[in-house]
Design a protein around this motif. Structure first.
Motif, PDB file in Angstrom:
ATOM      1  N   UNK A  59      44.453  -3.036  47.161  1.00  0.00           N
ATOM      2  CA  UNK A  59      45.805  -3.542  47.405  1.00  0.00           C
ATOM      3  C   UNK A  59      46.450  -2.837  48.601  1.00  0.00           C
ATOM      4  N   UNK A  60      47.471  -3.478  49.148  1.00  0.00           N
ATOM      5  CA  UNK A  60      48.262  -2.884  50.225  1.00  0.00           C
ATOM      6  C   UNK A  60      49.743  -3.042  49.901  1.00  0.00           C
ATOM      7  N   UNK A  61      50.537  -2.120  50.417  1.00  0.00           N
ATOM      8  CA  UNK A  61      51.990  -2.240  50.289  1.00  0.00           C
ATOM      9  C   UNK A  61      52.527  -2.072  48.887  1.00  0.00           C
ATOM     10  N   UNK A  62      51.942  -1.202  48.090  1.00  0.00           N
ATOM     11  CA  UNK A  62      52.404  -1.001  46.714  1.00  0.00           C
ATOM     12  C   UNK A  62      53.811  -0.419  46.694  1.00  0.00           C
ATOM     13  N   UNK A  63      54.627  -0.903  45.777  1.00  0.00           N
ATOM     14  CA  UNK A  63      55.976  -0.362  45.595  1.00  0.00           C
ATOM     15  C   UNK A  63      56.462  -0.654  44.185  1.00  0.00           C
ATOM     16  N   UNK A  64      57.549   0.010  43.806  1.00  0.00           N
ATOM     17  CA  UNK A  64      58.177  -0.199  42.507  1.00  0.00           C
ATOM     18  C   UNK A  64      59.253  -1.263  42.650  1.00  0.00           C
ATOM     19  N   UNK A  65      59.220  -2.251  41.775  1.00  0.00           N
ATOM     20  CA  UNK A  65      60.205  -3.332  41.803  1.00  0.00           C
ATOM     21  C   UNK A  65      60.989  -3.332  40.499  1.00  0.00           C
ATOM     22  N   UNK A  66      62.294  -3.527  40.591  1.00  0.00           N
ATOM     23  CA  UNK A  66      63.125  -3.636  39.393  1.00  0.00           C
ATOM     24  C   UNK A  66      62.680  -4.837  38.577  1.00  0.00           C
ATOM     25  N   UNK A  67      62.686  -4.670  37.268  1.00  0.00           N
ATOM     26  CA  UNK A  67      62.276  -5.738  36.357  1.00  0.00           C
ATOM     27  C   UNK A  67      63.036  -5.595  35.045  1.00  0.00           C
ATOM     28  N   UNK A  68      62.909  -6.603  34.215  1.00  0.00           N
ATOM     29  CA  UNK A  68      63.517  -6.563  32.895  1.00  0.00           C
ATOM     30  C   UNK A  68      62.544  -7.164  31.893  1.00  0.00           C
ATOM     31  N   UNK A  69      62.703  -6.783  30.643  1.00  0.00           N
ATOM     32  CA  UNK A  69      61.861  -7.342  29.587  1.00  0.00           C
ATOM     33  C   UNK A  69      62.266  -8.791  29.356  1.00  0.00           C
ATOM     34  N   UNK A  70      61.275  -9.649  29.223  1.00  0.00           N
ATOM     35  CA  UNK A  70      61.511 -11.061  28.930  1.00  0.00           C
ATOM     36  C   UNK A  70      60.678 -11.467  27.735  1.00  0.00           C
ATOM     37  N   UNK A  71      60.842 -12.673  27.250  1.00  0.00           N
ATOM     38  CA  UNK A  71      60.096 -13.116  26.065  1.00  0.00           C
ATOM     39  C   UNK A  71      58.583 -13.177  26.277  1.00  0.00           C
ATOM     40  N   UNK A  72      58.156 -13.377  27.539  1.00  0.00           N
ATOM     41  CA  UNK A  72      56.726 -13.471  27.838  1.00  0.00           C
ATOM     42  C   UNK A  72      56.176 -12.198  28.470  1.00  0.00           C
ATOM     43  N   UNK A  73      57.047 -11.251  28.777  1.00  0.00           N
ATOM     44  CA  UNK A  73      56.654 -10.031  29.482  1.00  0.00           C
ATOM     45  C   UNK A  73      57.678  -9.725  30.548  1.00  0.00           C
ATOM     46  N   UNK A  74      57.382  -8.777  31.440  1.00  0.00           N
ATOM     47  CA  UNK A  74      58.352  -8.422  32.470  1.00  0.00           C
ATOM     48  C   UNK A  74      58.757  -9.624  33.324  1.00  0.00           C
ATOM     49  N   UNK A  75      60.037  -9.622  33.721  1.00  0.00           N
ATOM     50  CA  UNK A  75      60.577 -10.678  34.576  1.00  0.00           C
ATOM     51  C   UNK A  75      61.298 -10.031  35.755  1.00  0.00           C
ATOM     52  N   UNK A  76      61.322 -10.716  36.885  1.00  0.00           N
ATOM     53  CA  UNK A  76      62.020 -10.161  38.048  1.00  0.00           C
ATOM     54  C   UNK A  76      63.533 -10.170  37.857  1.00  0.00           C
ATOM     55  N   UNK A  77      64.179  -9.238  38.513  1.00  0.00           N
ATOM     56  CA  UNK A  77      65.640  -9.184  38.518  1.00  0.00           C
ATOM     57  C   UNK A  77      66.175  -9.737  39.833  1.00  0.00           C
ATOM     58  N   UNK A  78      65.504  -9.418  40.929  1.00  0.00           N
ATOM     59  CA  UNK A  78      65.973  -9.802  42.252  1.00  0.00           C
ATOM     60  C   UNK A  78      65.250 -11.040  42.769  1.00  0.00           C
ATOM     61  N   UNK A  79      65.929 -11.753  43.663  1.00  0.00           N
ATOM     62  CA  UNK A  79      65.367 -12.969  44.244  1.00  0.00           C
ATOM     63  C   UNK A  79      64.012 -12.735  44.894  1.00  0.00           C
ATOM     64  N   UNK A  80      63.885 -11.645  45.636  1.00  0.00           N
ATOM     65  CA  UNK A  80      62.625 -11.392  46.348  1.00  0.00           C
ATOM     66  C   UNK A  80      61.444 -11.388  45.388  1.00  0.00           C
ATOM     67  N   UNK A  81      61.608 -10.702  44.276  1.00  0.00           N
ATOM     68  CA  UNK A  81      60.497 -10.622  43.316  1.00  0.00           C
ATOM     69  C   UNK A  81      60.263 -11.963  42.622  1.00  0.00           C
ATOM     70  N   UNK A  82      61.319 -12.690  42.336  1.00  0.00           N
ATOM     71  CA  UNK A  82      61.158 -14.026  41.746  1.00  0.00           C
ATOM     72  C   UNK A  82      60.389 -14.921  42.718  1.00  0.00           C
ATOM     73  N   UNK A  83      60.720 -14.819  43.986  1.00  0.00           N
ATOM     74  CA  UNK A  83      60.055 -15.600  45.028  1.00  0.00           C
ATOM     75  C   UNK A  83      58.571 -15.241  45.101  1.00  0.00           C
ATOM     76  N   UNK A  84      58.256 -13.959  45.004  1.00  0.00           N
ATOM     77  CA  UNK A  84      56.857 -13.509  45.084  1.00  0.00           C
ATOM     78  C   UNK A  84      56.024 -14.009  43.905  1.00  0.00           C
ATOM     79  N   UNK A  85      56.656 -14.243  42.748  1.00  0.00           N
ATOM     80  CA  UNK A  85      55.887 -14.736  41.594  1.00  0.00           C
ATOM     81  C   UNK A  85      55.404 -16.162  41.800  1.00  0.00           C
ATOM     82  N   UNK A  86      56.028 -16.890  42.736  1.00  0.00           N
ATOM     83  CA  UNK A  86      55.666 -18.291  42.963  1.00  0.00           C
ATOM     84  C   UNK A  86      54.566 -18.469  43.994  1.00  0.00           C
TER      85      UNK A  86
END
Length: 101
Positions: A59-86
């Motif tokens: 991997x490259x560019x590893x970093x810590x991203x804010x997240x929250x617990x969701x019903x299926x597992x961790x979910x993004x808090x910020x738009x950037x991370x939500x965008x990356x999941x797609x």
């Protein structure tokens, strides 16, 4: 006054395919954020980030991203991370193509 630690996930980009990946509790890289390890301790988060950074052939560019617990597992808090999941945004392939079906 110290800031309260926000839960995190370790994320990066897969070296060979370039898509977003998340570190799981059992040290795998998953393309599904819901499988990521949700880290609620700051010291543990730093240890996990060091583990990720120690895999430059994977991997490259590893970093810590804010997240929250969701019903299926961790979910993004910020738009950037939500965008990356797609997946990549330049054209429909990978995760985006699968969602169109």
């Amino acid at each position: 006054m110290p800031r309260t630690f926000t839960p995190k996930v370790v994320t990066a980009n897969a070296l060979l395919k370039g898509d977003a990946v998340w570190l799981t509790e059992d040290d795998r890289w998953s393309r599904d954020m819901a499988e990521a390890e949700l880290i609620e301790d700051e010291a543990h988060a730093q240890i996990r980030l060091l583990f990720a950074e120690g895999q430059p052939g994977v991997v490259v560019g590893a970093y810590l991203a804010d997240a929250q617990a969701g019903p299926e597992g961790p979910e993004p808090i910020h738009f950037r991370e939500a965008f990356r999941t797609r997946g990549p945004s330049n054209y429909a392939h990978g995760k985006q193509a699968e969602a169109v079906k």
